[in-house]
Motif scaffolding. Structure first.
Motif, PDB file in Angstrom:
ATOM      1  N   SER A   1      47.647  37.925  48.995  1.00  0.00           N
ATOM      2  CA  SER A   1      47.645  38.904  47.913  1.00  0.00           C
ATOM      3  C   SER A   1      46.241  39.098  47.344  1.00  0.00           C
ATOM      4  N   GLU A   2      45.989  40.295  46.839  1.00  0.00           N
ATOM      5  CA  GLU A   2      44.747  40.594  46.127  1.00  0.00           C
ATOM      6  C   GLU A   2      45.097  41.121  44.738  1.00  0.00           C
TER       7      GLU A   2
ATOM      8  N   GLU B   1      52.312  43.496  45.791  1.00  0.00           N
ATOM      9  CA  GLU B   1      51.483  44.628  45.375  1.00  0.00           C
ATOM     10  C   GLU B   1      52.296  45.611  44.532  1.00  0.00           C
ATOM     11  N   GLY B   2      51.607  46.229  43.574  1.00  0.00           N
ATOM     12  CA  GLY B   2      52.250  47.203  42.707  1.00  0.00           C
ATOM     13  C   GLY B   2      52.742  46.645  41.385  1.00  0.00           C
TER      14      GLY B   2
ATOM     15  N   ALA C   1      32.933  45.467  38.606  1.00  0.00           N
ATOM     16  CA  ALA C   1      33.211  45.720  40.026  1.00  0.00           C
ATOM     17  C   ALA C   1      33.621  44.459  40.768  1.00  0.00           C
ATOM     18  N   ASN C   2      33.030  43.317  40.401  1.00  0.00           N
ATOM     19  CA  ASN C   2      33.314  42.074  41.129  1.00  0.00           C
ATOM     20  C   ASN C   2      34.598  41.377  40.676  1.00  0.00           C
ATOM     21  N   HIS C   3      35.352  42.028  39.787  1.00  0.00           N
ATOM     22  CA  HIS C   3      36.651  41.484  39.376  1.00  0.00           C
ATOM     23  C   HIS C   3      37.785  42.357  39.910  1.00  0.00           C
ATOM     24  N   LEU C   4      37.512  43.055  40.993  1.00  0.00           N
ATOM     25  CA  LEU C   4      38.456  43.938  41.664  1.00  0.00           C
ATOM     26  C   LEU C   4      38.687  43.416  43.076  1.00  0.00           C
ATOM     27  N   ASN C   5      39.926  43.548  43.562  1.00  0.00           N
ATOM     28  CA  ASN C   5      40.253  43.078  44.918  1.00  0.00           C
ATOM     29  C   ASN C   5      39.955  41.592  45.093  1.00  0.00           C
ATOM     30  N   CYS C   6      40.345  40.791  44.114  1.00  0.00           N
ATOM     31  CA  CYS C   6      40.083  39.345  44.169  1.00  0.00           C
ATOM     32  C   CYS C   6      41.196  38.637  44.942  1.00  0.00           C
ATOM     33  N   ALA C   7      40.812  37.779  45.864  1.00  0.00           N
ATOM     34  CA  ALA C   7      41.793  37.073  46.693  1.00  0.00           C
ATOM     35  C   ALA C   7      42.501  35.989  45.891  1.00  0.00           C
ATOM     36  N   VAL C   8      43.823  35.990  45.934  1.00  0.00           N
ATOM     37  CA  VAL C   8      44.607  34.939  45.279  1.00  0.00           C
ATOM     38  C   VAL C   8      44.327  33.614  45.972  1.00  0.00           C
ATOM     39  N   ASP C   9      44.010  32.588  45.188  1.00  0.00           N
ATOM     40  CA  ASP C   9      43.633  31.297  45.779  1.00  0.00           C
ATOM     41  C   ASP C   9      44.812  30.357  45.951  1.00  0.00           C
TER      42      ASP C   9
END
Length: 254
Positions: A141-142, A105-106, A60-68
């Protein structure tokens, strides 16, 4: 690395297990009798013969990760900050990173490798050879990291937590590589009473089993049916008693 391909198996090859990564995950093997198998890695619990297996439960914590770090078109790495769960070295090797929101995205890219990463730290994934970003990434981006679906498979619970990947044709040592059957006649653990020619889905009360596919007639609406919410896994060829193993023509993947 080369990508999964189709090979033609010798008699009995579907029963082989390996301690090493002999083929690329997802490699398709066709037997002379038409049965189809996919190369997979068993999870941390030993595999049991004749049961339905699913992909590993996503983190779950590897989803919607903010690009650094912003990446230009042509870049061959993607990096983002994980949530509060660490990632082991190459946990996502042969898996994918997809951009789920904002700029680019996509799009989806296969992962070649990455280092071990602590919780809440940055995971930098190197893309497979010849892959590069076709749309630039920004810090808006996420992204989401996902394992190869055939990596670390687990027995399918009565309520799926990942897609069904196949049926084990033999017992498999924990963390070994093996073949999962996806098409053709297979002996599968039976839950309840099956009917020849009827579709089957995941067992309602026993993990890793198959049950009659649930279709409900809508009251007051002739010839109107509501399908079940579990995927169709195949069609019954021979019926054996509940808790035994029936012959199912699998239709998970050709």
């Amino acid at each position: 690395m080369s990508f999964p391909t189709t090979i033609y198996g010798a008699n009995g090859e579907e029963h082989q297990i390996y301690s090493t990564h002999r083929h690329n995950l997802g490699t398709r093997m066709i037997m002379a009798d038409g049965r189809v198998f996919r190369f997979a890695k068993m999870g941390a619990v030993a595999g049991v013969v004749g049961k339905v297996y699913q992909a590993a439960v996503p983190v779950a914590n590897h989803l919607n990760c903010a690009v650094d770090t912003a990446r230009a078109v042509g870049a061959t790495t993607v990096s983002a900050t994980l949530g509060a769960t660490a990632a082991t070295k190459d946990e996502y090797k042969e898996g994918f990173v997809h951009i789920n929101d904002a700029d680019a995205e996509g799009h989806i890219y296969p992962i070649k490798e990455h280092a071990a990463v602590s919780a809440s730290a940055v995971l930098t994934a190197t893309l497979e050879a010849s892959y590069e970003l076709v749309v630039a990434l920004t810090t808006s981006s996420e992204v989401t990291f996902t394992k190869n679906a055939y990596d670390s498979v687990v027995i399918a619970p009565t309520t799926l937590t990942a897609p069904v990947m196949g049926v084990t044709p033999r017992a498999v040592t924990a963390s070994y590589y093996c073949w999962l059957q996806t098409w053709g006649p297979a002996a599968v653990l039976t839950n309840g009473t099956l009917i020849v020619g009827k579709m089957v889905s995941l067992g309602a009360t026993t993990s890793g089993s198959v049950d009659t596919y649930p279709i409900t007639l809508v009251e007051g609406a002739p010839n109107t049916y509501v399908p079940g919410d579990s995927p169709v896994l195949g069609v019954v060829m021979r019926v054996n008693a509940t808790t035994e193993y029936s012959l199912i023509f699998l239709t998970i993947a050709p």
